[in-house]
Design a protein around this motif. Structure first.
Motif, short mmCIF file in Angstrom:
data_model
loop_
_atom_site.label_atom_id
_atom_site.label_comp_id
_atom_site.label_asym_id
_atom_site.label_seq_id
_atom_site.Cartn_x
_atom_site.Cartn_y
_atom_site.Cartn_z
N UNK A 1 0.84 -1.20 0.00
CA UNK A 1 0.00 0.00 0.00
C UNK A 1 0.87 1.24 0.00
N UNK A 2 0.39 2.29 -0.67
CA UNK A 2 1.08 3.58 -0.62
C UNK A 2 1.21 4.10 0.81
N UNK A 3 0.34 3.59 1.72
CA UNK A 3 0.45 3.99 3.13
C UNK A 3 1.80 3.59 3.71
N UNK A 4 2.46 2.63 3.07
CA UNK A 4 3.76 2.16 3.57
C UNK A 4 4.90 3.04 3.08
N UNK A 5 4.58 4.03 2.26
CA UNK A 5 5.62 4.93 1.74
C UNK A 5 5.82 6.07 2.73
N UNK A 6 6.92 6.02 3.46
CA UNK A 6 7.16 7.03 4.51
C UNK A 6 7.29 8.44 3.93
N UNK A 7 7.85 8.54 2.74
CA UNK A 7 8.00 9.88 2.13
C UNK A 7 6.64 10.50 1.84
N UNK A 8 5.71 9.66 1.35
CA UNK A 8 4.36 10.15 1.07
C UNK A 8 3.68 10.57 2.37
N UNK A 9 3.74 9.69 3.37
CA UNK A 9 3.07 9.97 4.65
C UNK A 9 3.66 11.21 5.33
N UNK A 10 5.00 11.36 5.17
CA UNK A 10 5.71 12.48 5.79
C UNK A 10 5.34 13.79 5.08
N UNK A 11 5.42 13.74 3.77
CA UNK A 11 5.22 14.95 2.97
C UNK A 11 3.78 15.45 3.02
N UNK A 12 2.83 14.52 3.09
CA UNK A 12 1.42 14.92 3.00
C UNK A 12 0.66 14.68 4.30
#
Ligand code: NAP
Length: 271
Positions: A148-159
């Motif tokens: 899942x994209x939820x596992x992308x720390x950069x995405x979760x951090x940035x947004x």
């Protein structure tokens, strides 16, 4: 005869895999989950002789072990693909931030995290270990996990994606587990690859309250900032077609081993 072992085929994205893969009568599809209920659904909706449903629960090691004795003769002792599709996201933790969950009920947060880990991480690790002898006998040797994209720390951090923390942590852990499998089995030609299916409507918000839907809408706005072309959820059928295309494209030789990619392709956005 290319063979596929797929978990969580009773509904959602998972049911789309037997549907599409079995269209080619040369393929053999084995689905793991509740045999009685899924057999009925397969009979009514697909009724194809190249689909076999076998009973197994990812949280029950013995049931996974037992399933091999049933599956091995169906696929003549060699397995080309595993698609670890089954997954768990908790209704309780998918609408609030990790701090709010901890304040509401720390014990429940602990149980929620453990349940996510049992199904999304440990269950898959047992599944891969138990079926590895059959994969090593296979031709394609591809072991795919739905991440899942939820596992992308950069995405979760940035947004600032704050929802579904236990789920996100477990999916990130499973990405790490796939890398460890890659480290052990790449030299024997086995591809481990984690793929995000995008945002797929499988009814996960069907019983959400108005307040819970506000949280989901807020997350949707963040998704649109991240990917301006993202407009709405897709269907399981669309997602499965894209995932299968990526599975067929990916190889160890072209650098996919242990990677975590989008259904849209390697290096593409999750949505
Ligand atoms: N939908 C999305 O937008 C989305 C986005 C990112 C990632 N994903 C991932 O894609 C995969 C499929 O998602 P989905 O939305 O189709 O999920 P879903 O509709 O909730 O279906 C989950 C499937 O997993 C099975 N399952 C649950 N616990 C299990 C266990 N202990 N042992 C064996 N099977 C078990 C369920 O069986 P029962 O019916 O018997 O409970 C069901 O077949 C999941 O890994 C999910 O995390 C989905």
């Amino acid at each position: 005869m290319p063979s596929y072992l797929i978990t969580g085929v009773s509904r959602g994205i998972g049911f789309g895999f037997p549907r599409q893969i079995s269209e080619d009568p040369n393929n053999v599809v084995v689905g793991l989950r509740d045999k009685t209920a899924t057999d009925k659904k397969v009979l009514v909706e697909l009724n194809r002789p190249n689909i076999h449903i076998v009973q197994a629960d990812l949280t029950d090691y013995e049931s996974l072990k037992k399933s091999v004795d049933i599956v091995a003769p169906i696929i003549n002792g060699s397995l080309d693909h595993i698609i670890a599709n089954a997954g768990y996201i908790s209704k309780w933790s998918q609408y609030s931030g990790i701090g709010v969950l901890g304040e509401m009920d720390p014990k429940r947060l602990e149980e929620d995290m453990l349940e996510c880990f049992k199904i999304n991480v440990i269950g898959n690790i047992h599944l891969f270990n138990i079926y590895m002898p059959l994969i090593l006998e296979g031709h394609a040797k591809k072991v795919i996990t739905l991440s899942s994209g939820h596992a992308d720390n950069e995405l979760a951090r940035g947004f600032k994606l704050l929802l579904s923390a236990p789920y996100a942590v477990s999916k990130a852990a499973m990405n790490a587990a796939a890398v460890k499998f890659h480290a052990q089995y790449a030299d024997q030609g086995v591809l481990f690859l984690n793929i995000c299916p995008g945002f797929v409507d499988t009814g996960m918000y069907d019983d959400a309250t108005e307040e819970q839907m506000k949280a989901v809408t807020g997350q949707g706005a963040a998704f649109r900032k991240y990917s301006p072309s993202f407009s709405a959820t897709t269907t399981p059928e669309e997602a499965v077609a894209k995932i299968l295309a990526q599975i067929h494209l990916a190889s160890l030789e072209t650098g996919y081993g242990g990677d975590f990619i989008s259904h849209r392709g390697k290096g593409e956005k999750w949505l």
